[in-house]
Motif scaffolding. Structure first.
Motif, PDB file in Angstrom:
ATOM      1  N   THR A  66    -112.558 -64.158 -21.924  1.00 27.18           N
ATOM      2  CA  THR A  66    -114.022 -64.252 -21.867  1.00 27.18           C
ATOM      3  C   THR A  66    -114.629 -64.305 -23.264  1.00 27.18           C
ATOM      4  O   THR A  66    -115.577 -65.064 -23.511  1.00 27.18           O
ATOM      5  N   CYS A  67    -114.070 -63.519 -24.190  1.00 30.32           N
ATOM      6  CA  CYS A  67    -114.574 -63.522 -25.565  1.00 30.32           C
ATOM      7  C   CYS A  67    -114.372 -64.887 -26.208  1.00 30.32           C
ATOM      8  O   CYS A  67    -115.292 -65.429 -26.846  1.00 30.32           O
ATOM      9  N   ILE A  68    -113.182 -65.460 -26.057  1.00 29.86           N
ATOM     10  CA  ILE A  68    -112.911 -66.782 -26.639  1.00 29.86           C
ATOM     11  C   ILE A  68    -113.844 -67.831 -26.021  1.00 29.86           C
ATOM     12  O   ILE A  68    -114.401 -68.686 -26.720  1.00 29.86           O
ATOM     13  N   THR A  69    -114.036 -67.753 -24.712  1.00 25.22           N
ATOM     14  CA  THR A  69    -114.907 -68.728 -24.042  1.00 25.22           C
ATOM     15  C   THR A  69    -116.352 -68.578 -24.494  1.00 25.22           C
ATOM     16  O   THR A  69    -117.061 -69.575 -24.690  1.00 25.22           O
ATOM     17  N   LEU A  70    -116.790 -67.331 -24.663  1.00 20.69           N
ATOM     18  CA  LEU A  70    -118.157 -67.102 -25.133  1.00 20.69           C
ATOM     19  C   LEU A  70    -118.365 -67.647 -26.542  1.00 20.69           C
ATOM     20  O   LEU A  70    -119.382 -68.304 -26.834  1.00 20.69           O
ATOM     21  N   VAL A  71    -117.417 -67.376 -27.438  1.00 20.77           N
ATOM     22  CA  VAL A  71    -117.553 -67.866 -28.815  1.00 20.77           C
ATOM     23  C   VAL A  71    -117.540 -69.386 -28.850  1.00 20.77           C
ATOM     24  O   VAL A  71    -118.333 -70.021 -29.568  1.00 20.77           O
ATOM     25  N   VAL A  78    -134.306 -64.786 -16.980  1.00 22.62           N
ATOM     26  CA  VAL A  78    -133.106 -64.868 -17.811  1.00 22.62           C
ATOM     27  C   VAL A  78    -132.570 -63.476 -18.119  1.00 22.62           C
ATOM     28  O   VAL A  78    -131.353 -63.231 -18.076  1.00 22.62           O
ATOM     29  N   LEU A  79    -133.450 -62.534 -18.421  1.00 21.20           N
ATOM     30  CA  LEU A  79    -132.992 -61.172 -18.697  1.00 21.20           C
ATOM     31  C   LEU A  79    -132.398 -60.509 -17.460  1.00 21.20           C
ATOM     32  O   LEU A  79    -131.514 -59.654 -17.576  1.00 21.20           O
ATOM     33  N   GLU A  80    -132.873 -60.883 -16.281  1.00 23.09           N
ATOM     34  CA  GLU A  80    -132.244 -60.377 -15.057  1.00 23.09           C
ATOM     35  C   GLU A  80    -130.810 -60.868 -14.945  1.00 23.09           C
ATOM     36  O   GLU A  80    -129.906 -60.122 -14.534  1.00 23.09           O
ATOM     37  N   LEU A  81    -130.572 -62.127 -15.314  1.00 22.71           N
ATOM     38  CA  LEU A  81    -129.200 -62.651 -15.293  1.00 22.71           C
ATOM     39  C   LEU A  81    -128.319 -61.934 -16.305  1.00 22.71           C
ATOM     40  O   LEU A  81    -127.167 -61.580 -16.011  1.00 22.71           O
ATOM     41  N   ILE A  82    -128.832 -61.726 -17.522  1.00 20.04           N
ATOM     42  CA  ILE A  82    -128.043 -61.036 -18.546  1.00 20.04           C
ATOM     43  C   ILE A  82    -127.769 -59.589 -18.133  1.00 20.04           C
ATOM     44  O   ILE A  82    -126.656 -59.064 -18.334  1.00 20.04           O
ATOM     45  N   LEU A 140    -127.465 -64.083 -26.924  1.00 18.13           N
ATOM     46  CA  LEU A 140    -127.837 -62.774 -26.366  1.00 18.13           C
ATOM     47  C   LEU A 140    -126.785 -62.269 -25.392  1.00 18.13           C
ATOM     48  O   LEU A 140    -126.530 -61.063 -25.304  1.00 18.13           O
ATOM     49  N   LEU A 141    -126.177 -63.169 -24.655  1.00 19.90           N
ATOM     50  CA  LEU A 141    -125.123 -62.767 -23.728  1.00 19.90           C
ATOM     51  C   LEU A 141    -123.886 -62.286 -24.473  1.00 19.90           C
ATOM     52  O   LEU A 141    -123.169 -61.395 -23.995  1.00 19.90           O
ATOM     53  N   CYS A 142    -123.639 -62.859 -25.644  1.00 18.65           N
ATOM     54  CA  CYS A 142    -122.425 -62.522 -26.394  1.00 18.65           C
ATOM     55  C   CYS A 142    -122.572 -61.204 -27.136  1.00 18.65           C
ATOM     56  O   CYS A 142    -121.736 -60.309 -26.998  1.00 18.65           O
ATOM     57  N   SER A 163    -124.824 -57.989 -24.971  1.00 16.57           N
ATOM     58  CA  SER A 163    -124.280 -57.732 -23.639  1.00 16.57           C
ATOM     59  C   SER A 163    -122.761 -57.552 -23.666  1.00 16.57           C
ATOM     60  O   SER A 163    -122.231 -56.490 -23.334  1.00 16.57           O
ATOM     61  N   PHE A 164    -122.044 -58.596 -24.057  1.00 14.69           N
ATOM     62  CA  PHE A 164    -120.579 -58.525 -24.023  1.00 14.69           C
ATOM     63  C   PHE A 164    -120.043 -57.521 -25.035  1.00 14.69           C
ATOM     64  O   PHE A 164    -119.100 -56.781 -24.740  1.00 14.69           O
ATOM     65  N   LEU A 165    -120.626 -57.493 -26.219  1.00 17.42           N
ATOM     66  CA  LEU A 165    -120.159 -56.549 -27.230  1.00 17.42           C
ATOM     67  C   LEU A 165    -120.376 -55.104 -26.790  1.00 17.42           C
ATOM     68  O   LEU A 165    -119.500 -54.240 -26.966  1.00 17.42           O
ATOM     69  N   GLY A 166    -121.524 -54.810 -26.181  1.00 16.32           N
ATOM     70  CA  GLY A 166    -121.767 -53.463 -25.679  1.00 16.32           C
ATOM     71  C   GLY A 166    -120.809 -53.086 -24.567  1.00 16.32           C
ATOM     72  O   GLY A 166    -120.295 -51.949 -24.526  1.00 16.32           O
ATOM     73  N   ALA A 167    -120.536 -54.021 -23.653  1.00 18.81           N
ATOM     74  CA  ALA A 167    -119.586 -53.739 -22.574  1.00 18.81           C
ATOM     75  C   ALA A 167    -118.181 -53.516 -23.121  1.00 18.81           C
ATOM     76  O   ALA A 167    -117.434 -52.652 -22.634  1.00 18.81           O
ATOM     77  N   ALA A 168    -117.791 -54.303 -24.142  1.00 17.60           N
ATOM     78  CA  ALA A 168    -116.460 -54.128 -24.736  1.00 17.60           C
ATOM     79  C   ALA A 168    -116.330 -52.771 -25.416  1.00 17.60           C
ATOM     80  O   ALA A 168    -115.290 -52.099 -25.294  1.00 17.60           O
TER      81      ALA A 168
END
Length: 808
Positions: free
Chosen positions: A363-368, A602-606, A664-666, A669-674
């Motif tokens: 997921t990280c590679i795909t996001l980047v 958009v923020l609801e999706l994130i 914003l998703l990367c 969102s993703f960094l906080g979850a990681a």
């Protein structure tokens, strides 16, 4: 008796002319071309005032021996008269080659074929007999010789093509900007009888039937390939629906649905390894049933996620900590199981840990990659000057033949033009200094109120979570577990409406800036609330649920937040769009519909995607639930958008919105979850009663136990412990990879800056080239004027001497 007129043509020789060796009978045809081009451009002037050709006087040094470059071609009174040399420079400019006819194309390729056949240098025109020289008497200035010239050039082109080799002839024919029928006629006319006979037999000496069969097979395969490509394009989800949304509501609203489609792909990519290596394996080899009776399904589990769902593959506690292998089936004759029957053990703790880590890494590679690709698409190097003309003249796809598709493309172009014009008009406005100060003060006050609202919501969530800890809920009161998720969803729903009311006081000139500000405020609110919830789960609940499976509780909390978030999205769509439209039309008698809230949606999706990433470790099937949720949201929002919303009153071009959403998703969102999951894996002690990591001090110890087992297994796998020790446990490779990543990003930024600098230099050079052309034309015209004045002075002096003999 009238003497014949003599002309001197100064035809410049090209470097190709000096390397020739064989004369051609059509060398002087280019001179005809230059004469006829010059005459055709000035035919209107000649028809009005006539063309005066000066006779060449014998003897060198006379004023008439300078050639045709000295004679003026008079024009209308308002037009500027240029010399022949000036006209020749003008005719060679690229702008004069636009819109050439078929005859001009044939003339160009005929001249090219002449240059290909030329072997010796061109003889000077003064050494050629008068009968071979070009004559102006063959051209009628008052008639249009276009058809005659085209036929003549076609005949000459055919003769030149006949003398070329077959490969060179075919290459030149393919490069001609002519129709296929015209190219076929030229090829048939240039073929020799031998080539025609060979063409009837086929390129390889085949019979006509075999050649036709081969051509039919090739065409069938080509048609099949085109059909497969069209089918792949048709398989793209919501392809036609997205085109309709973009054409009717613009790129700003379309960016929301494209972002939803991107999230759907991310969740599908995240779910595949989880299904293959965790859920599917555990479902194939279920663990022993827990002691006691399994609760029956009551229906409330769809909201709470507890009850019957607790003992399924949905949650962490269902997975075993044993090694899964094929069951031992004794042979028919009796005896013990063979060693091959259990030679492939499958450790569920290792599979659980490594699969979740691998899914996050993918997921990280795909996001980047998505972020870099979106950055390259939206922040292109160079400016957007001339985009209006490109949109008007080059946007239409002439392959579109159906009425529905053409109407859709018409709507897309019209909406895009509205966005471009609105963006251009906003760039021209410049408020005064007092107005800017007033706006800064108002916006500062609005930001203070927004941050105060966020702080109040954060305190409310923290206080309610502490209240839930102090008053635990029994198993019979399972519905009370929905209290905290309901409070969180209410705050997430009500605060954005307050932010929207405060944003009305700011009065941003740019709708893009207004959306960015709204996204920033909503993002701060949702991320702070999620931070409080993460602290509530790992910092408070782990200590109070020592004898219970706290991983299941966290998974159920995330499940409840996802389900209630979807319900509140539906309520917001119902009351915020449908009911407001009905009230506006029926009670307020307004025809205006509400606009689509891009920032809030958009923020609801994130927010929903962040919940999914937070819960992957505790509920491996949350990505599947998120996929179903996104599919339902797409169709609900699409239907509500068409029925209840209108296009933005102020159109704006969302050229960078996709890049901002992915960023914003990367990062938040993703960094906080990681970070949350890494803390749970490395620092938090797992439950001792459930899950694949029971009995360990941390989930990461499962990897260390596996490494110790590999060290004892033998020298054949000794490299795996080395890899784990120096690449996983050691922090230097992590810092090295981070430094390399930062270096690549820095080099990419420098490359982009260098490209922009080169483009600026090229634009400046193009501008200078245009100024050079103007300068040269002015110089040529000034030289011609000086020559004309000197010649007029000499003529007047000669006439004065002729009229006044006493002057001698």
């Amino acid at each position: 008796m009238a003497q014949p007129l003599n002309f001197v043509l100064n035809v410049p020789e090209t470097p190709e002319d000096h390397s020739s060796q064989e004369p051609s009978p059509y060398d002087e045809s280019e001179v005809h071309d230059s004469f006829h081009q010059l005459i055709q451009e000035q035919s209107q002037w000649v028809a009005e005032e006539g063309l005066e050709l000066q006779q060449r006087e014998p003897g060198p040094g006379g004023p008439e021996t300078s050639g045709c470059g000295q004679h003026a071609l008079p024009g209308p009174e308002d037009a500027l008269a240029h010399s022949a040399a000036t006209l020749r420079v003008l005719a060679s400019m690229p702008s004069r080659t636009i819109g050439r006819s078929r005859g001009a194309v044939i003339c160009q390729y005929y001249n090219r074929s002449v240059r290909l056949r030329r072997r010796v240098s061109r003889p000077e025109l003064k050494g050629v007999g008068r009968s071979a020289r070009p004559s102006l008497r063959l051209y009628d200035l008052e008639l249009d010789p276009a058809a005659l010239q085209e036929e003549e050039k076609r005949f000459l082109l055919v003769k030149e093509l006949e003398g070329l080799p077959v490969a060179q002839r075919n290459h030149m024919l393919r490069g001609m900007p002519l129709g296929l029928a015209e190219k076929r006629c030229l090829r048939e006319e240039t073929q020799t009888p031998t080539e025609k006979q060979r063409g009837r037999q086929g390129p390889r000496g085949l019979f006509p039937c075999c050649g036709r069969l081969r051509d039919a097979c090739v065409l069938a395969l080509h048609s099949l390939g085109l059909g497969l490509l069209a089918g792949l394009q048709a398989l793209k989800p919501w392809r036609h629906a997205l085109k309709q949304i973009g054409g009717q509501f613009g790129s700003s609203v379309l960016s929301y649905f494209l972002f939803l489609k991107t999230l759907l792909a991310f969740n599908a990519l995240l779910l595949l390894p989880l299904l293959a290596f965790i859920v599917g394996v555990q479902a194939a080899f279920p663990p022993p049933a827990p002691p006691g009776s399994v609760p029956s399904f009551m229906g409330l589990e769809l909201l709470t996620g507890g009850g019957r769902f607790t003992h399924t593959v949905l949650y962490y506690g269902y997975y075993s900590n044993s090694t899964v292998s094929q069951p031992c089936v004794p042979p028919p004759g009796g005896g013990q199981c063979s060693r091959e029957a259990d030679s492939l053990p499958y450790s569920m703790p290792l599979a659980y840990l490594f699969t979740v880590g691998l899914a996050f890494f993918i997921t990280c590679i795909t996001l980047v990659y998505s972020m870099s690709h979106s950055f390259g698409e939206s922040y292109r190097v160079g400016s957007t000057s001339g985009v209006h003309a490109v949109t008007v003249f080059c946007s239409w796809d002439h392959k579109v033949t159906q009425r529905r598709a053409s109407r859709l493309q018409h709507d897309n172009i019209r909406t895009h033009l509205k966005e471009l014009l609105a963006e251009w008009q906003r760039r021209r406005g410049s408020p005064s200094a007092c107005g800017q100060l007033r706006r800064v003060a108002v916006r500062g006050l609005v930001w203070l109120l927004s941050l105060g609202t966020t702080l109040g919501c954060t305190v409310a969530v923290y206080a309610f979570s502490e209240l839930m800890i102090k008053s635990p809920v029994s198993v019979e009161q399972e519905g009370a577990l929905l209290a905290l998720p309901v409070v969180v969803c209410l705050l997430n729903l009500g605060a954005p409406y307050l932010f929207r009311c405060l944003a009305a006081l700011e009065r941003h000139d740019s709708p893009v800036l207004e959306v960015y500000v709204a996204v920033c405020r909503n993002l701060i609110l949702k991320m702070v609330i999620l931070g409080i919830l993460c602290y509530h789960w790992l910092g408070r609940r782990v200590g109070t649920l020592k004898d219970q499976c706290w991983e299941n509780f966290v998974g159920q909390e995330l499940y409840r937040l996802m389900v209630l978030d979807f319900i509140f999205v539906l309520l917001d769509t119902l009351f915020g769009e449908l009911v407001w439209r009905l009230i506006s039309e029926k009670q307020l008698k307004r025809r205006e519909k509400p606009e689509f809230d891009i920032a809030g949606n958009v923020l609801e999706l994130i927010y929903g995607q962040t919940l999914t990433w937070l819960g992957v470790l505790f509920s491996p099937l949350l990505p599947a639930i998120q996929i179903v949720k996104l599919l339902l949201i797409f169709y609900v929002k699409k239907t509500s958008l068409r029925a209840n919303c209108q296009a933005p009153r102020r159109p704006w071009l969302a050229s960078h919105m996709s890049t901002v959403f992915i960023s914003l998703l990367c990062f938040p969102s993703f960094l906080g979850a990681a970070v949350f999951l890494c803390f749970a894996v490395w620092r938090v002690k797992p439950s001792s009663t459930c899950g694949p990591f029971r009995g360990l001090n941390s989930m990461y110890e499962a990897g260390k136990a596996w490494v110790r087992h590999l060290e004892e297994a033998g020298p054949r796998v000794s490299w795996l412990p080395w890899v784990h020790r120096y690449l996983v446990e050691n922090t230097f490779p992590i810092y090295l990879v981070s430094a390399l990543l930062l270096a690549v990003i820095y080099l990419h930024i420098q490359v982009v800056k260098g490209q922009r600098r080169v483009i600026c230099l090229l634009k400046e050079q193009i501008s200078n080239e245009g100024e050079d052309k103007v300068f040269l034309i002015n110089k040529l015209h000034s030289v011609y004027d000086r020559k004309e004045r000197s010649r007029a002075g000499r003529t007047q002096e000669a006439e004065r001497l002729t009229d006044d003999p006493d002057a001698w």
